[in-house]
Design a protein around this motif. Structure first.
Motif, PDB file in Angstrom:
ATOM      1  N   PHE A  12      31.683  41.010  36.062  1.00  0.00           N
ATOM      2  CA  PHE A  12      31.494  39.640  35.564  1.00  0.00           C
ATOM      3  C   PHE A  12      32.220  38.631  36.449  1.00  0.00           C
ATOM      4  O   PHE A  12      31.689  37.565  36.761  1.00  0.00           O
ATOM      5  N   ALA A  13      33.446  38.976  36.843  1.00  0.00           N
ATOM      6  CA  ALA A  13      34.212  38.038  37.658  1.00  0.00           C
ATOM      7  C   ALA A  13      33.564  37.834  39.009  1.00  0.00           C
ATOM      8  O   ALA A  13      33.479  36.706  39.508  1.00  0.00           O
ATOM      9  N   PHE A  51      49.797  32.559  33.594  1.00  0.00           N
ATOM     10  CA  PHE A  51      48.667  33.467  33.820  1.00  0.00           C
ATOM     11  C   PHE A  51      49.069  34.897  33.438  1.00  0.00           C
ATOM     12  O   PHE A  51      48.365  35.588  32.688  1.00  0.00           O
ATOM     13  N   ALA A  52      50.242  35.310  33.924  1.00  0.00           N
ATOM     14  CA  ALA A  52      50.681  36.690  33.683  1.00  0.00           C
ATOM     15  C   ALA A  52      51.071  36.912  32.219  1.00  0.00           C
ATOM     16  O   ALA A  52      50.814  37.982  31.669  1.00  0.00           O
ATOM     17  N   ILE A  53      51.667  35.903  31.579  1.00  0.00           N
ATOM     18  CA  ILE A  53      52.012  36.042  30.155  1.00  0.00           C
ATOM     19  C   ILE A  53      50.741  36.312  29.354  1.00  0.00           C
ATOM     20  O   ILE A  53      50.685  37.189  28.498  1.00  0.00           O
ATOM     21  N   GLY A  54      49.694  35.551  29.667  1.00  0.00           N
ATOM     22  CA  GLY A  54      48.430  35.727  28.956  1.00  0.00           C
ATOM     23  C   GLY A  54      47.802  37.070  29.241  1.00  0.00           C
ATOM     24  O   GLY A  54      47.318  37.758  28.342  1.00  0.00           O
ATOM     25  N   ALA A  85      40.557  36.404  36.966  1.00  0.00           N
ATOM     26  CA  ALA A  85      40.508  35.244  37.857  1.00  0.00           C
ATOM     27  C   ALA A  85      39.324  34.346  37.508  1.00  0.00           C
ATOM     28  O   ALA A  85      39.356  33.145  37.768  1.00  0.00           O
ATOM     29  N   ALA A  86      38.270  34.916  36.906  1.00  0.00           N
ATOM     30  CA  ALA A  86      37.121  34.103  36.524  1.00  0.00           C
ATOM     31  C   ALA A  86      37.560  32.967  35.604  1.00  0.00           C
ATOM     32  O   ALA A  86      37.123  31.826  35.739  1.00  0.00           O
ATOM     33  N   GLN A  92      38.007  34.982  43.041  1.00  0.00           N
ATOM     34  CA  GLN A  92      37.728  36.226  43.745  1.00  0.00           C
ATOM     35  C   GLN A  92      38.540  37.384  43.182  1.00  0.00           C
ATOM     36  O   GLN A  92      39.561  37.171  42.533  1.00  0.00           O
ATOM     37  N   TRP A  93      38.083  38.614  43.440  1.00  0.00           N
ATOM     38  CA  TRP A  93      38.714  39.775  42.809  1.00  0.00           C
ATOM     39  C   TRP A  93      40.152  39.954  43.245  1.00  0.00           C
ATOM     40  O   TRP A  93      40.953  40.523  42.510  1.00  0.00           O
ATOM     41  N   THR A  94      40.501  39.444  44.448  1.00  0.00           N
ATOM     42  CA  THR A  94      41.897  39.578  44.872  1.00  0.00           C
ATOM     43  C   THR A  94      42.820  38.834  43.920  1.00  0.00           C
ATOM     44  O   THR A  94      43.915  39.286  43.621  1.00  0.00           O
TER      45      THR A  94
END
Lengths: 252, 401
Positions: free
Chosen positions: B132-133, B55-58, B74-75, B277-279
């Motif tokens: 959007f998310a 996730f973080a690499i992307g 996160a969406a 969620q935004w968190t």
């Protein structure tokens, strides 16, 4: 017919007539300077040439193609490069990476998805970039971060980035603004050398008469948004109208 | 090798080694020792390291290179998870169709969101992606219940079609018969190492996507993305159109996020709206900045760091603290436990927050910069050089400005 033809360009900002009926015909291969006092409309005219502003009336044709309404990157792809008053370079990248970008833009156009190709494999591009860096005497600074260069070197780099694209027309907006005399002279030498070796058409907007008379083959004097005279540097020097525009009526 | 320079190949090999040896490396304390609770070598946590690393690499391809700070990644994580669970429901428990669908769906979703959000830059871009998310989250939570099963979360029921399901096929996520939640336990001396199928599946995918991001970083495309971060004016006047470059970066990072979300559902066949969620979006921003935005390894380190804190620090409670400080006199022991109490257990967020502040203030380049500084201090490298070209050293720029 010139490489760049400006005809009947008018531009108003509210009540201010910034450009009034500007006609310009810039011949291929020349160095054409546009001078004039503050507020004469030099920058407005330049912005009309590169698509940043759209004139109210009139046309700007480059090699028979209208540049009006085109995006800056489209105008560059047509063959017009621009040097800014304060050097615009990629500050966080190294000098060499700065040189690579215009090389890729020239070859690949405004967008290409080359995400899995390796830069190291692009021998031609690397060679071209190295060659250009050598020409402006900056090979030894290739690994430096561009933002840490001196102002004169930033200007050199910016010009090298423009030149490596082999533009047909180079626009220079006060290329020596805020430079020390020595740097100014270096820049003049560099520009003369570029012009002699490549025959690039240049349009220079400049305040500094020393620079103008060392470079220009033709000069247009702009005052209050309209061209006063267009002539060779020698004729411009003693021209009464020019003196009037610069020094006020009393001197004329 | 593989289109990489010698240095990058070595780097990649080190990463591969570390990833494959993680179950051993994260188990430094024997089972019986008091420190065994700091061991992180259990499958659930290691899978999280790998997945959030992806996730973080992307995310770093977008934020680290172009500087566009998305607050809505996160969406895509959620879209990936839902895609995988839907494939379980419709076909069978094989994770491959689900992961392929997760990447495609999140890519399309990113294309849509990116096309609109990238009309603005800076804070406006961040707010648009956040909006959007949050919309996606709320839709998943309520309106789209037939698709997402609302607040219960999407899961597989007995009456689902599962058309490819045959008599003998596994009843939990598997990769062509290799069941994810099976593991081999090996006891060596006092240590116990768990080699889980699920972890190795995630780890191999993580290595592949890390390799891809390495290629992107070294490609002309990567340079263009960094150019966007530095100077869009020059970019335009060099004949390059920044918009498609940023959109491509956005879609690529969205696909990474979708893959990560898919893998979450591949480890545990559930998908809930709270994943969007935004968190969760904020967490990946923290991971990337904590580790070092724009560096290759930084985001992975940041992800590991945060997940370690979340899982290990949150497990320490007052009883454990009392046992650690039992050697102290009673009154002092209570006092020390009282001081540490807010930072452990549920308070792990506080510790993480303090660490994050320290890193951002003193190490703007993240943990990677810290590592480099320590390395240079040990080897004595740069010490002489620094004095010479102090004037030419660019000031470190902060990533949050």
């Amino acid at each position: 017919m010139g490489i760049l033809e400006v005809s009947n360009v008018n531009k108003r900002f509210g009540g201010l007539q910034a450009l009034g009926n500007v006609n310009l015909d810039i011949a291929k291969g020349t160095v054409h300077a546009i001078i004039g006092p503050n507020g004469a409309g030099k920058s407005t005219l330049l912005n009309c040439l590169i698509g940043k502003l759209i004139p109210d009336t009139g046309t700007v044709m480059f090699n028979g193609i209208s540049v009006l309404g085109r995006k800056p990157y489209e105008i560059n792809q047509l063959g017009i490069s621009r040097v800014f008053q304060t050097p615009e370079i990629f500050g966080n990248l190294t000098v060499f990476e700065n040189m690579l970008i215009p090389c890729f833009a020239k070859r690949d156009g405004s967008f290409r998805m080359h995400a899995l190709e390796s830069i190291a494999a692009e021998r031609d591009i690397i060679e071209k970039a190295e060659h250009m860096l050598a020409e402006v005497n900056m090979s030894d600074k290739r690994h430096m971060t561009a933002s840490s260069l001196s102002r004169g070197d930033k200007r050199r780099l910016e010009m090298a980035m423009c030149l490596v694209q082999e533009p047909k027309l180079l626009l220079l907006d006060e290329p020596t603004a805020g430079m020390a005399r020595a740097d100014t002279n270096n820049t003049i030498d560099l520009l003369n050398q570029i012009h002699d070796s490549r025959e690039i058409t240049m349009v220079i907007i400049e305040h500094d008469m020393h620079v103008v008379f060392s470079l220009a083959k033709r000069i247009t004097v702009l005052a209050q948004g309209t061209p006063l005279v267009e002539d060779t540097p020698d004729n411009i020097k003693g021209h009464p109208k020019v003196k009037e525009a610069y020094l006020g009526e009393a001197a004329a | 090798m593989l289109g990489l320079s010698k240095k990058d190949t070595t780097f990649l090999l080190v990463v591969i080694f570390l990833t494959l040896a993680t179950p051993i490396l994260l188990q430094p304390f024997p089972e019986s020792s008091a420190l065994a609770q700091f061991n992180a070598g259990y499958p659930d946590l290691m899978q999280r390291f790998a997945i959030f690393g992806i996730f973080a690499i992307g995310f770093n391809i977008l934020f680290g290179l172009t500087g566009y700070l998305s607050f809505g990644h996160a969406a895509f994580l959620g879209v990936g998870s839902y895609s995988v669970v839907w494939m379980y429901k419709l076909l069978n428990y094989n994770v491959v169709p689900g992961l392929v669908l997760a990447i495609i769906m999140s890519g399309l979703f990113a294309l849509f969101i990116g096309y609109i959000s990238l009309r603005r830059s800076g804070i406006y871009f961040s707010i648009l992606t956040l909006a959007f998310a949050q919309m996606s989250f709320n839709l998943a939570y309520s309106v789209l219940t037939p698709l997402t099963n609302g607040e219960t979360g999407l899961q597989v029921y007995n009456n689902d079609p599962q058309v490819l399901m045959s008599e003998g096929s596994p009843t939990s996520p598997h990769f062509f018969g290799i069941v994810m939640n099976e593991a081999t336990k090996v006891d060596v001396g006092g240590w116990q190492f768990t080699f889980s199928n699920g972890y190795y599946f995630c780890a191999i995918i993580a290595i592949i996507v890390f390799y891809l991001s390495l290629r992107i970083f070294r490609s002309p495309f990567g340079i263009m993305l960094r150019a966007i971060k530095t100077n869009q004016t020059r970019m335009n006047y060099t004949g390059l159109n920044p918009r498609p470059y940023t959109l491509a970066a956005f879609v690529i990072s969205g696909m990474y996020a979708g893959l990560a979300g898919g893998l979450l559902a591949a480890m545990d066949p559930l998908a809930g709206a709270e994943r969007m969620q935004w968190t969760a979006s904020g967490e990946v921003v923290l991971m990337t900045i904590l580790g070092g935005a724009g560096t290759l390894m930084g985001p992975v380190l940041g992800a590991g760091f945060i997940k370690y804190f979340e899982n290990i620090f949150s497990k320490i409670n007052d009883n454990i603290l009392h046992s650690w400080f039992s050697a102290l006199p009673d009154g002092l022991e209570d006092f020390v436990v009282f001081v540490f109490h807010p930072f452990i257990g549920k308070g792990w967020n506080l510790t993480l927050g303090l660490l994050f502040m320290l890193v951002v203030i003193f190490l703007p380049g993240g943990l990677i910069e810290g590592g480099t500084r320590i390395w240079n201090a040990i080897t004595g490298k740069n010490r002489k050089k620094k004095r010479e070209d102090a004037a030419h050293h660019p000031k470190p720029t902060s990533h949050v400005n």
